[in-house]
Scaffold this motif. Structure first.
Motif, PDB file in Angstrom:
ATOM      1  N   ASN A 134       0.843  -1.192   0.000  1.00 40.18           N
ATOM      2  CA  ASN A 134       0.000   0.000   0.000  1.00 40.18           C
ATOM      3  C   ASN A 134       0.873   1.234   0.000  1.00 40.18           C
ATOM      4  O   ASN A 134       1.810   1.334   0.780  1.00 40.18           O
TER       5      ASN A 134
ATOM      6  N   ILE B 136       0.539   5.613  -0.012  1.00 43.27           N
ATOM      7  CA  ILE B 136      -0.380   6.742   0.171  1.00 43.27           C
ATOM      8  C   ILE B 136       0.329   8.003  -0.291  1.00 43.27           C
ATOM      9  O   ILE B 136       1.552   8.118  -0.178  1.00 43.27           O
ATOM     10  N   TYR B 137      -0.454   8.916  -0.843  1.00 36.93           N
ATOM     11  CA  TYR B 137       0.073  10.167  -1.378  1.00 36.93           C
ATOM     12  C   TYR B 137      -0.745  11.333  -0.823  1.00 36.93           C
ATOM     13  O   TYR B 137      -1.977  11.271  -0.796  1.00 36.93           O
TER      14      TYR B 137
ATOM     15  N   GLN C 135       8.001   8.129   5.416  1.00 35.26           N
ATOM     16  CA  GLN C 135       7.323   9.279   4.826  1.00 35.26           C
ATOM     17  C   GLN C 135       8.327  10.338   4.346  1.00 35.26           C
ATOM     18  O   GLN C 135       9.202  10.760   5.083  1.00 35.26           O
TER      19      GLN C 135
ATOM     20  N   TYR D 156       4.776  11.041   0.375  1.00 34.02           N
ATOM     21  CA  TYR D 156       4.446   9.630   0.175  1.00 34.02           C
ATOM     22  C   TYR D 156       4.809   8.821   1.424  1.00 34.02           C
ATOM     23  O   TYR D 156       5.760   9.156   2.137  1.00 34.02           O
ATOM     24  N   ALA D 157       4.089   7.747   1.642  1.00 34.43           N
ATOM     25  CA  ALA D 157       4.489   6.745   2.633  1.00 34.43           C
ATOM     26  C   ALA D 157       4.008   5.393   2.110  1.00 34.43           C
ATOM     27  O   ALA D 157       3.053   5.329   1.325  1.00 34.43           O
ATOM     28  N   THR D 158       4.695   4.339   2.518  1.00 31.79           N
ATOM     29  CA  THR D 158       4.279   3.008   2.065  1.00 31.79           C
ATOM     30  C   THR D 158       4.328   2.024   3.229  1.00 31.79           C
ATOM     31  O   THR D 158       5.055   2.217   4.213  1.00 31.79           O
ATOM     32  N   ARG D 159       3.560   0.972   3.091  1.00 35.38           N
ATOM     33  CA  ARG D 159       3.625  -0.136   4.043  1.00 35.38           C
ATOM     34  C   ARG D 159       3.299  -1.407   3.259  1.00 35.38           C
ATOM     35  O   ARG D 159       2.348  -1.436   2.486  1.00 35.38           O
TER      36      ARG D 159
END
Lengths: 432, 406
Positions: free
Chosen positions: B75, B77-78, B377, B391-394
Motif C-alpha cells: 500500500n 499513500i500520497y 514518509q 508519500y508513505a508506504t507499508r
C-alpha cells in the motif's frame, strides 16, 4: 509448536489491518473570515469564456472555485447569477469544430456555436459574484449601469442588468450592501482592453489619475465595513492569445508571379516582396498613401477575417484595416497604461492592507510555459490550454490556475491554510 | 548425505514487488526471508542458486527441491502539497510462487535449476487520481530461469555460476491530459540473458562467508504494442489506437557480501551487505516507431543512484523440529528526490522479518515467513511534470513453502 504458529499468524493478522498514514492537510482561515465572501470584477471574474458567459464555464469561475475552497475554512454560501444556457447570455459563443474556408480547405478552428442564448432577464436574487463582463473601473461606481431600460440603447450593461438590485443601483453599492467579511477585486482590464482589441481606434484608455481615483473609491467602499480582501493586478494583455495567433509575416507567397505582381504594384512606395513569408500590408493613416508593411513588433488581431486575408487580398493588394492591427505606438500605450494601473493597484493593496495577487508576473511564467501534475499550459491559442477560444478569456483550467494564485496570496497575507485546487480536474477546450 | 541439515532447509519464496529498493525484490527463499533476506553466507541447498550459487556446492542431501507461494500486500499513500487531496494505491494482492530443484552429480559437483522473480513491480492507482498523467497502473515482471552448476573445490571453498534466461514483460497505463483527455497503454515482452556467480567460504564449522555477483539484465523491449484510447476523432490520426514502441529497462547488477557465525549450538547470527548498481536506471525512453508532429519520443529521467543495503538477522533452534528466525534491514531508496515518480514508490525503507521452520521428518521442512516493510514518509517530486507531495508506504508479505531433501 501449534500455539507458536497461532501467535505468529495472529501477529501477522494484526499488522495487516494497518495501512500507511500521512497527517492530513489542516485547513485554517488564519486571521480572515470567509463566512460572507463577494467577488467584484469584470468578465474574468464572471467566468466568461469562449466569447460568452455560459453555464458550465460560469460554474467554474475563479470566485466560484475560491468559494468552494473557502468552505473548508468556514466559508458560506456563494451565489452566482446563474446562466442556465450553455450558449450564454448574449450570442457569440465559440466552439471548436471544422469549417471550410474560401479556398475550399476544411480545418479545425473556432466556429460560432449553434444554440440559443438566453438573454439578460433579471435573475431575481442577490448574488455574491458581482463580476460584470465589459465593466471598466468607473462602471462599477456608476448608478444605473444595470438598468434594464438602458441596455437596448447602450447606456447600461446587460450582464449587470441581470442582477442589479434596482434600476439606479451601482455594482459597488450592491457589493457594499452585502456587508461581506471578505472580498476579491480584479478590475481594470477593460480600461485598456477595448482600445487593444479595436486596434487602438475603437475605445479610449482610461487616464492614470482617473483610474487611481476610481480604484480608490472602489476599494474604499469595499473595505468600509472593515472587510478583509484580496486584490489582483492586470496581466500584460498583449501576451494574450488574441494578439499572437496571426503572425505579422503571415503573407505567404508561393509563386514568383505573385511576388513580381506585388513588387510592381508597390514599387512607388519602395515595398518589396519575396517568395515565402512576408509582412502584411496594413493601413496606417500616417504612412504615405495610407499604408505600409507591418513590422515584427506589431500585431494582427485574432478577429481579422481569415477569408479576407486568404481570398480578398487583405494584407497584400489591400491593406488590413487599422482596427485589426496594433502599431508599436499603440502597443506602447497599452503597456504603459497597464504598468501605471498596476502601480496603483499595488499601492492600494499596501494602503488598505490587502492580500495582493501578482497576476502580471504569473502570466509572465505562463508565457514561458508552466506544468502542474503532468499537464502543461502556455499562452498558445487553442492548444496552450490557458486561453479559451476567444483568445482573451480563460478556459476553466485557466481560471483554476488563477484561483490557486489567489489562494497563495490569501494564505500568505492572512496566515491562512486554504487548500489549492487540482487544475487538471477542470475542463479545457473540448476537441471534436 | 541423505540426512537433513538443519541449517539448510530451504524454503524459497519468489517474490514480487514491494516498494523497497526500486523494483528489485530479494525474497527468493522463505528461510532467507525470515532472517532479514540474508542468503549469501548460507548453504541452504537448492535456494542458494539465487543468493549464492557457490554455496550450492555445499548442499548436504543428494537432491533438494523447494516450492512455495506468498502474498504481497503493498500500500502506498500520497498527500498533495498545499491541498487536502490524498490518494492510496488499490494494488491487487500479488501471489508469486517459486521453484528450485538441485541434485548432486558427484560428491563435489552439483547442478540445478531455479525459477524465481527477483524484480517486479505491480502498482495500481485510481484511474482519476491526481497523478494520472504520470501513471495509473504498471505491471513489471521478470521471471528468471537459472540453470546452475556449482563445484566444491575443498571443504572450505566452493564456487558456482548460473545462466539466467529472463522472461520479462511490462504493461503500463496512464491518462493523457487535455486536449486528448484519453488514455495510453503500452505493453511488451522480451527474453534476455544474464548470469550469477558466487563464492562460498567456510573457514571453520561455525563461520561462513559468501560473495555473489548478479549481472545487470537490460530488458530491451522491441516492437511492443501501444494503444491510445478515447482520443477525440480530430486528433485520432496523431494518436493511433495501435502502434509500436521500443524501450529499455535495466534490471541492475548486485554485489553481495555476507557472513554468518554459529554463536552457540542454538543461535546463529548473520550480516550481509547488498550493493545494488541502480545508477544503470538513468531514464526511461519510449521510442515510438511512428512519430508525428504531436507524438514525439518520450524521454523520462529517473536518475537512480547506487545503494547499499545492510542486513542483520539471527536464527534460533527451538528444538530439533523447530527453528525461529528474525531480521531487520535498512534499504535506502535509489530514487532521486527531484525525479521521484509514483510509478515506483520507492522510499527509504525499514524492514523486519520473522520466520519459522517446522520439520515433521528429516526430509521435509515447512517454512513460514513474514516480512513487513515501512517506507518512511518523505516529500518527493517529479520535477518534469511538477508533480510532488508526501508519500508513505507499508507492505506485508506473508509466505509459506515446503522443501524436500533426500
Amino acid at each position: 509448536m501449534k500455539y507458536r504458529t497461532i501467535i505468529f499468524l495472529s501477529l501477522v493478522g494484526l499488522l495487516f489491518a494497518c495501512k500507511p498514514e500521512i497527517d492530513e492537510f489542516k485547513a485554517s482561515a488564519g486571521s480572515a473570515d470567509f463566512s460572507n465572501y463577494i467577488s467584484v470584477g469584470n468578465s474574468l471574474t464572471a467566468g466568461y469564456a469562449d466569447g460568452a458567459l455560459y453555464h458550465s464555464a460560469q460554474a467554474n469561475s475563479y470566485p466560484s472555485i475560491l468559494a468552494q475552497q473557502f468552505k473548508t475554512v468556514g466559508g458560506g454560501e456563494f451565489v452566482q447569477p446563474v446562466v442556465e444556457s450553455e450558449y450564454g447570455v448574449l450570442p457569440g459563443k465559440l466552439v471548436l469544430d471544422y469549417s471550410t474556408n474560401c479556398l475550399g480547405e476544411t480545418s479545425l478552428g473556432p466556429v460560432p456555436a449553434s444554440g440559443q442564448a438566453e438573454g439578460y432577464a433579471p435573475v431575481g436574487y442577490s448574488v455574491n459574484n458581482l463580476g460584470v463582463p465589459g465593466a471598466k473601473t468607473f462602471h462599477l461606481l456608476a448608478p444605473g449601469y444595470g438598468n434594464p431600460a438602458g441596455v437596448p440603447v447602450g447606456l447600461a450593461n446587460p450582464y449587470y442588468a441581470r442582477f442589479a438590485s434596482a434600476a439606479d443601483a451601482s455594482v459597488i453599492g450592491d457589493a457594499a450592501a452585502h456587508e461581506a467579511t471578505f472580498f476579491s477585486l480584479w478590475i481594470g482590464n477593460n480600461d485598456v482592453l477595448g482600445y487593444a482589441t479595436s486596434g487602438g481606434i475603437g475605445d479610449t484608455i482610461t487616464g492614470q489619475p482617473s483610474f487611481a481615483y476610481f480604484m480608490d473609491n472602489i476599494v474604499g467602499a469595499l473595505t468600509a465595513n472593515g472587510a478583509k480582501g484580496v486584490i489582483a493586478n492586470l496581466p500584460g494583455i498583449t501576451g494574450a492569445a488574441f494578439f499572437n495567433v496571426i503572425p505579422y509575416n503571415g503573407l505567404v507567397l508561393t509563386e514568383q508571379i505573385q511576388v513580381d505582381g506585388l513588387n510592381a504594384a508597390y514599387a512607388p512606395l519602395g515595398i518589396t516582396f519575396n517568395l515565402g513569408q512576408n509582412p502584411f500590408i496594413i493601413a496606417d493613416p500616417n504612412a504615405p498613401a495610407g499604408l505600409r508593411q507591418i513590422t515584427e513588433n506589431e500585431m494582427v488581431l485574432l478577429t481579422t477575417p481569415g477569408d479576407s486575408l486568404r481570398c480578398a487580398g487583405w494584407g497584400s493588394i489591400k491593406p488590413i484595416p487599422d482596427q485589426y492591427t496594433l502599431s508599436e505606438n499603440e502597443i506602447a500605450n497599452i503597456n504603459s497604461a497597464i504598468e501605471g494601473y498596476n502601480a496603483t493597484i499595488k499601492t492600494l493593496a499596501d494602503t488598505y492592507n490587502l492580500a495582493f495577487v501578482d497576476i502580471n508576473s504569473y502570466f509572465g511564467q505562463v508565457e514561458s510555459g508552466v506544468t502542474y501534475d503532468g499537464e502543461s499550459f502556455s499562452v498558445t491559442y487553442v492548444t496552450g490550454g490557458t486561453f479559451s477560444l476567444d483568445g482573451i478569456h480563460l478556459t476553466q483550467k485557466g481560471y483554476a490556475l488563477i484561483a490557486n494564485q489567489f489562494i497563495t496570496a490569501i494564505n500568505g497575507k492572512y496566515g491562512a491554510n486554504i487548500p489549492k485546487v487540482s487544475v487538471t480536474d477542470y475542463p479545457g477546450i473540448e476537441f471534436p | 548425505m541423505r540426512k537433513l541439515s538443519i541449517v539448510m532447509l530451504l524454503f524459497v519464496f519468489v517474490a514480487y514487488t514491494a516498494y523497497a529498493g526500486g523494483y528489485q525484490v530479494r525474497l527468493q527463499g522463505q528461510k532467507q526471508t525470515g532472517i532479514g533476506l540474508i542468503g549469501t553466507p548460507f548453504a541452504l541447498g537448492a535456494s542458494s542458486m539465487f543468493y549464492n550459487p557457490g554455496s550450492l556446492s555445499f548442499m548436504k542431501a543428494n537432491n533438494s527441491y523447494s516450492l512455495g507461494v506468498s502474498g504481497v500486500m503493498a500500500n502506498a499513500i500520497y498527500q498533495a502539497n498545499g491541498s487536502n487531496y490524498q490518494a492510496s494505491t488499490v494494488n491487487p494482492t500479488g501471489t508469486p510462487f517459486y521453484f528450485y530443484g538441485a541434485g548432486k552429480v558427484t560428491e563435489d559437483l552439483s547442478v540445478g535449476v531455479g525459477v524465481f522473480t527477483p524484480y517486479g513491480n505491480t502498482l495500481k492507482w485510481d484511474n482519476d487520481w491526481r497523478g494520472r498523467y504520470l501513471i495509473q497502473e504498471i505491471s513489471l515482471a521478470a521471471i528468471f530461469i537459472q540453470p546452475t552448476v556449482a563445484y566444491k573445490i575443498n571443504d572450505k571453498f566452493g564456487i558456482g555460476a548460473g545462466l539466467d534466461i529472463v522472461l520479462g514483460s511490462v504493461d503500463l497505463t496512464k491518462a493523457l491530459p487535455n486536449p486528448i483527455d484519453g488514455q495510453f497503454n503500452m505493453n511488451g515482452k522480451t527474453t534476455e540473458f544474464g548470469y550469477n556467480v558466487g563464492i562460498f567460504l567456510k573457514p571453520n564449522e561455525d563461520f561462513n562467508i559468501g560473495v555473489d555477483y548478479r549481472s545487470k539484465v537490460n530488458m530491451k523491449i522491441e516492437n511492443g504494442q501501444t494503444e491510445f484510447r478515447d482520443v477525440p476523432q480530430s486528433l485520432g490520426s496523431f494518436f493511433p489506437s495501435s502502434g509500436n514502441f521500443d524501450a529499455e529497462l535495466p534490471l541492475p547488477a548486485n554485489l553481495d557480501v555476507g557472513m554468518s557465525y554459529q554463536i552457540s549450538e542454538k543461535f546463529m547470527l548473520a550480516l550481509e551487505l547488498n550493493y545494488v548498481f541502480w545508477s544503470a536506471y538513468d531514464s526511461l525512453i519510449i521510442d515510438f516507431k511512428e512519430n508525428n508532429e504531436k507524438l514525439a519520443d518520450s524521454r523520462n529521467p529517473r536518475k537512480y543512484a547506487n545503494t547499499a543495503i545492510w542486513r542483520i538477522g539471527g536464527e534460533y533452534k527451538i528444538s530439533e523440529k523447530l527453528i525461529a528466525r528474525a531480521g531487520v534491514y535498512y534499504d535506502p531508496s535509489p530514487t532521486n528526490k527531484n525525479y521521484f515518480t509514483p510509478e515506483t514508490v520507492s522510499l527509504n525503507t525499514v524492514a523486519f522479518t520473522l520466520g519459522l521452520s517446522y520439520m515433521p521428518t528429516e526430509k521435509l521442512s515447512i517454512d513460514l515467513s513474514y516480512l513487513q516493510l515501512e517506507g518512511l514518509q518523505e516529500d518527493r517530486a517529479y520535477d518534469p511534470d511538477n508533480f510532488g507531495g508526501t508519500y508513505a508506504t507499508r507492505t506485508f508479505v506473508p509466505g509459506i513453502g515446503v522443501s524436500y531433501n533426500f
